[in-house]
Design a protein around this motif. Structure first.
Motif, PDB file in Angstrom:
ATOM      1  N   MET A   5       0.832  -1.199   0.000  1.00 42.79           N
ATOM      2  CA  MET A   5       0.000   0.000   0.000  1.00 42.79           C
ATOM      3  C   MET A   5       0.867   1.249   0.000  1.00 42.79           C
ATOM      4  SD  MET A   5      -2.914   1.517  -0.084  1.00 42.79           S
ATOM      5  CE  MET A   5      -4.434   0.869   0.633  1.00 42.79           C
ATOM      6  N   ALA A   6       1.967   1.231   0.745  1.00 46.34           N
ATOM      7  CA  ALA A   6       2.874   2.379   0.769  1.00 46.34           C
ATOM      8  C   ALA A   6       3.512   2.595  -0.605  1.00 46.34           C
ATOM      9  CB  ALA A   6       3.948   2.184   1.839  1.00 46.34           C
ATOM     10  N   ILE A   7       3.922   1.509  -1.261  1.00 46.42           N
ATOM     11  CA  ILE A   7       4.483   1.617  -2.618  1.00 46.42           C
ATOM     12  C   ILE A   7       3.447   2.228  -3.558  1.00 46.42           C
ATOM     13  CG2 ILE A   7       5.317   0.306  -4.617  1.00 46.42           C
ATOM     14  CD1 ILE A   7       6.333  -1.798  -2.529  1.00 46.42           C
ATOM     15  N   ARG A   8       2.236   1.738  -3.459  1.00 45.67           N
ATOM     16  CA  ARG A   8       1.143   2.243  -4.297  1.00 45.67           C
ATOM     17  C   ARG A   8       0.909   3.728  -4.052  1.00 45.67           C
ATOM     18  NH1 ARG A   8      -4.599   2.583  -3.394  1.00 45.67           N
ATOM     19  NH2 ARG A   8      -5.867   2.050  -5.238  1.00 45.67           N
ATOM     20  N   SER A   9       0.915   4.120  -2.778  1.00 47.60           N
ATOM     21  CA  SER A   9       0.668   5.507  -2.423  1.00 47.60           C
ATOM     22  C   SER A   9       1.803   6.419  -2.884  1.00 47.60           C
ATOM     23  CB  SER A   9       0.471   5.625  -0.913  1.00 47.60           C
ATOM     24  OG  SER A   9       0.191   6.949  -0.539  1.00 47.60           O
ATOM     25  N   VAL A  10       3.046   5.977  -2.691  1.00 45.38           N
ATOM     26  CA  VAL A  10       4.194   6.749  -3.169  1.00 45.38           C
ATOM     27  C   VAL A  10       4.095   6.952  -4.676  1.00 45.38           C
ATOM     28  CG1 VAL A  10       6.680   6.631  -3.603  1.00 45.38           C
ATOM     29  CG2 VAL A  10       5.794   6.146  -1.318  1.00 45.38           C
ATOM     30  N   THR A  11       3.824   5.862  -5.394  1.00 44.80           N
ATOM     31  CA  THR A  11       3.800   5.910  -6.853  1.00 44.80           C
ATOM     32  C   THR A  11       2.704   6.836  -7.364  1.00 44.80           C
ATOM     33  OG1 THR A  11       4.669   3.658  -6.965  1.00 44.80           O
ATOM     34  CG2 THR A  11       3.565   4.521  -8.931  1.00 44.80           C
ATOM     35  N   ARG A  12       1.492   6.649  -6.909  1.00 47.32           N
ATOM     36  CA  ARG A  12       0.384   7.430  -7.458  1.00 47.32           C
ATOM     37  C   ARG A  12       0.397   8.880  -6.976  1.00 47.32           C
ATOM     38  NH1 ARG A  12      -4.596   3.012  -7.983  1.00 47.32           N
ATOM     39  NH2 ARG A  12      -3.442   1.650  -9.417  1.00 47.32           N
ATOM     40  N   SER A  13       0.891   9.110  -5.762  1.00 49.69           N
ATOM     41  CA  SER A  13       1.019  10.491  -5.286  1.00 49.69           C
ATOM     42  C   SER A  13       2.071  11.244  -6.093  1.00 49.69           C
ATOM     43  CB  SER A  13       1.387  10.514  -3.795  1.00 49.69           C
ATOM     44  OG  SER A  13       0.368   9.944  -3.007  1.00 49.69           O
ATOM     45  N   ALA A  14       3.172  10.575  -6.394  1.00 50.76           N
ATOM     46  CA  ALA A  14       4.224  11.208  -7.202  1.00 50.76           C
ATOM     47  C   ALA A  14       3.740  11.478  -8.623  1.00 50.76           C
ATOM     48  CB  ALA A  14       5.463  10.319  -7.212  1.00 50.76           C
ATOM     49  N   ILE A  15       3.025  10.524  -9.192  1.00 51.33           N
ATOM     50  CA  ILE A  15       2.486  10.725 -10.545  1.00 51.33           C
ATOM     51  C   ILE A  15       1.530  11.909 -10.559  1.00 51.33           C
ATOM     52  CG2 ILE A  15       0.972   9.683 -12.290  1.00 51.33           C
ATOM     53  CD1 ILE A  15       2.294   6.976 -11.626  1.00 51.33           C
ATOM     54  N   ASP A  16       0.790  12.075  -9.475  1.00 52.52           N
ATOM     55  CA  ASP A  16      -0.128  13.210  -9.379  1.00 52.52           C
ATOM     56  C   ASP A  16       0.620  14.536  -9.408  1.00 52.52           C
ATOM     57  OD1 ASP A  16      -2.945  14.098  -8.923  1.00 52.52           O
ATOM     58  OD2 ASP A  16      -2.093  14.932  -7.083  1.00 52.52           O
ATOM     59  N   HIS A  17       1.881  14.519  -8.986  1.00 55.26           N
ATOM     60  CA  HIS A  17       2.727  15.720  -9.063  1.00 55.26           C
ATOM     61  C   HIS A  17       3.347  15.901 -10.445  1.00 55.26           C
ATOM     62  CE1 HIS A  17       3.110  17.275  -4.860  1.00 55.26           C
ATOM     63  NE2 HIS A  17       2.763  16.034  -4.545  1.00 55.26           N
ATOM     64  N   GLY A  18       3.136  14.927 -11.318  1.00 55.22           N
ATOM     65  CA  GLY A  18       3.757  14.990 -12.634  1.00 55.22           C
ATOM     66  C   GLY A  18       5.150  14.395 -12.668  1.00 55.22           C
ATOM     67  N   TRP A  19       5.488  13.576 -11.660  1.00 61.62           N
ATOM     68  CA  TRP A  19       6.820  12.979 -11.579  1.00 61.62           C
ATOM     69  C   TRP A  19       6.823  11.571 -12.159  1.00 61.62           C
ATOM     70  CZ3 TRP A  19       7.864  14.005  -5.643  1.00 61.62           C
ATOM     71  CH2 TRP A  19       7.819  15.384  -5.412  1.00 61.62           C
ATOM     72  N   GLU A  20       8.016  11.101 -12.497  1.00 60.86           N
ATOM     73  CA  GLU A  20       8.220   9.698 -12.854  1.00 60.86           C
ATOM     74  C   GLU A  20       8.679   8.938 -11.609  1.00 60.86           C
ATOM     75  OE1 GLU A  20      10.941   9.184 -16.067  1.00 60.86           O
ATOM     76  OE2 GLU A  20       9.739  10.339 -17.490  1.00 60.86           O
ATOM     77  N   VAL A  21       8.234   7.689 -11.511  1.00 56.06           N
ATOM     78  CA  VAL A  21       8.572   6.865 -10.348  1.00 56.06           C
ATOM     79  C   VAL A  21       9.254   5.583 -10.804  1.00 56.06           C
ATOM     80  CG1 VAL A  21       7.700   5.751  -8.258  1.00 56.06           C
ATOM     81  CG2 VAL A  21       6.526   7.766  -9.174  1.00 56.06           C
ATOM     82  N   TYR A  22      10.281   5.188 -10.078  1.00 59.00           N
ATOM     83  CA  TYR A  22      11.018   3.963 -10.380  1.00 59.00           C
ATOM     84  C   TYR A  22      11.053   3.091  -9.123  1.00 59.00           C
ATOM     85  CZ  TYR A  22      12.419   6.205 -14.681  1.00 59.00           C
ATOM     86  OH  TYR A  22      12.390   6.818 -15.920  1.00 59.00           O
ATOM     87  N   GLY A  23      10.808   1.813  -9.312  1.00 59.63           N
ATOM     88  CA  GLY A  23      10.869   0.862  -8.223  1.00 59.63           C
ATOM     89  C   GLY A  23      12.191   0.124  -8.231  1.00 59.63           C
ATOM     90  N   VAL A  24      12.833   0.054  -7.058  1.00 60.01           N
ATOM     91  CA  VAL A  24      14.099  -0.668  -6.914  1.00 60.01           C
ATOM     92  C   VAL A  24      13.786  -2.049  -6.367  1.00 60.01           C
ATOM     93  CG1 VAL A  24      16.393  -0.693  -5.881  1.00 60.01           C
ATOM     94  CG2 VAL A  24      15.284   1.498  -6.426  1.00 60.01           C
ATOM     95  N   GLN A  25      14.108  -3.075  -7.117  1.00 61.77           N
ATOM     96  CA  GLN A  25      13.840  -4.434  -6.683  1.00 61.77           C
ATOM     97  C   GLN A  25      14.923  -4.923  -5.723  1.00 61.77           C
ATOM     98  OE1 GLN A  25      13.643  -6.168 -10.673  1.00 61.77           O
ATOM     99  NE2 GLN A  25      11.439  -6.434 -10.410  1.00 61.77           N
TER     100      GLN A  25
END
Length: 336
Positions: A26-46
């Motif tokens: 849920m935190a990953i989801r929230s970080v990703t979609r909140s950042a996209i809402d700012h117009g940012w790109e998000v990258y996940g580190v595996q």
């Protein structure tokens, strides 16, 4: 991050590190979609810090879009994976991770994890990386947050198991000794023991001898109880030996109840996150992005009272949040 850095077109990364905890997704989801809402790109580190320092050609850092984090909020664990990475303490090794971020134009990092993970976040911040931590550990031993992401689910999973063990223990008039997670911190043991009405709770922070535990079980038998429950945190040993083994080997003949031991182990990390942890993950993730947007870095996002707040990472690393000892006394009183 400087206050005048352009916000549009930013690239940030998110990773989960250390032990997995329900609510991380849920935190990953929230970080990703909140950042996209700012117009940012998000990258996940595996695979946590291990993925951060891996050669770039291995593809451990990948773009996350809104749909990539769909359908994960009800699952435990972490979609990004996690791994221990002791070599991250080496400055030369860390530089490889920083270089990987820079080569992809990533200018900030969100780290979701517990004490070790946030220690890594702190040293990265000192190395010049813009970092925000999110408090997540089932042990709930991280300063800066009254309760950490994943702790509520872990306690509920463990409590459900203990409740079920008590059913069969009552049928056979047994005493169940249940080992829960907690090598250095007894939060799960204390919470579960109090919630299930355990006759005794053995914790790393509280010195309780096998004799005292055996006496409490004996007392329950003499009072006519049909069962007894002892909750033992894994770090609560006696002379280096597991407490449950000592009880069975040395006291099994005297206490009345037949003793049975159960080690819950990593089952406590499983299960769907509770409503509390889902909401906490959503709030923590969004707040981490708000921090980056206003230039507040080198901090841990946590819950203080009812409010999501930040604490400088420098104030929490190398420290363990103490148990509420009033709950230890309450558990003793209520077990009569």
């Amino acid at each position: 991050m400087s206050q005048d850095k352009p916000q549009q077109g930013r690239r940030i990364a998110v990773l989960t590190s250390g032990g997995d905890a329900a609510g991380m997704n849920m935190a990953i989801r929230s970080v990703t979609r909140s950042a996209i809402d700012h117009g940012w790109e998000v990258y996940g580190v595996q695979e946590g810090y291990a993925g951060l320092i891996a050669p770039r050609e291995q593809g451990k850092i990948r773009r996350l879009r809104a749909r990539d984090v769909g359908g994960i909020l009800d699952t435990g664990g972490t979609m990004l994976g996690s791994a221990r990475c002791p070599e991250f303490a080496d400055p030369e090794v860390r530089r490889r991770g920083v270089a990987n971020l820079e080569s992809m134009g990533i200018d900030a990092l969100v780290v979701i994890g517990g004490n070790g993970s946030q220690t890594g976040a702190h040293v990265l911040h000192e190395d010049g990386v813009e970092v925000v931590g999110v408090a997540s550990t089932i042990d709930n031993d991280l300063l800066g947050s009254d309760i950490t992401l994943g702790a509520d689910t872990a306690c509920n999973v463990a409590l459900d198991a203990v409740d079920k063990l008590r059913v069969t223990a009552t049928s056979h008039r047994r005493a169940s000794i249940v080992e829960v997670m907690g090598r250095d911190c007894g939060y799960i043991g204390l919470t579960v023991g109090l919630a299930c009405g355990a006759e005794a709770i053995a914790l790393p922070e509280v010195d309780m001898s096998p004799e005292e535990v055996a006496t409490r079980i004996e007392d329950a038998y003499r009072r006519g109880k049909k069962h007894a429950v002892v909750v033992v945190a894994e770090g609560a040993t006696h002379g280096g030996a597991a407490l449950e083994r000592i009880l069975i080997d040395e006291y099994g003949e005297r206490i009345g109840f037949e003793l049975r031991a159960t080690i819950l182990g990593h089952v406590q990390r499983g299960g769907a996150p509770t409503v509390f942890d889902r909401l906490l993950g959503a709030r923590f993730g969004a707040h981490a992005i708000d921090c980056l947007a206003r230039g507040e870095t080198g901090v841990l996002v946590g819950l203080r009272g009812r409010a999501v707040q930040t604490t400088p990472l420098s104030e929490i690393i190398g420290k363990i949040k103490p148990l509420d000892m009033s709950l230890v006394e309450l558990a003793r009183v209520l077990a009569r």
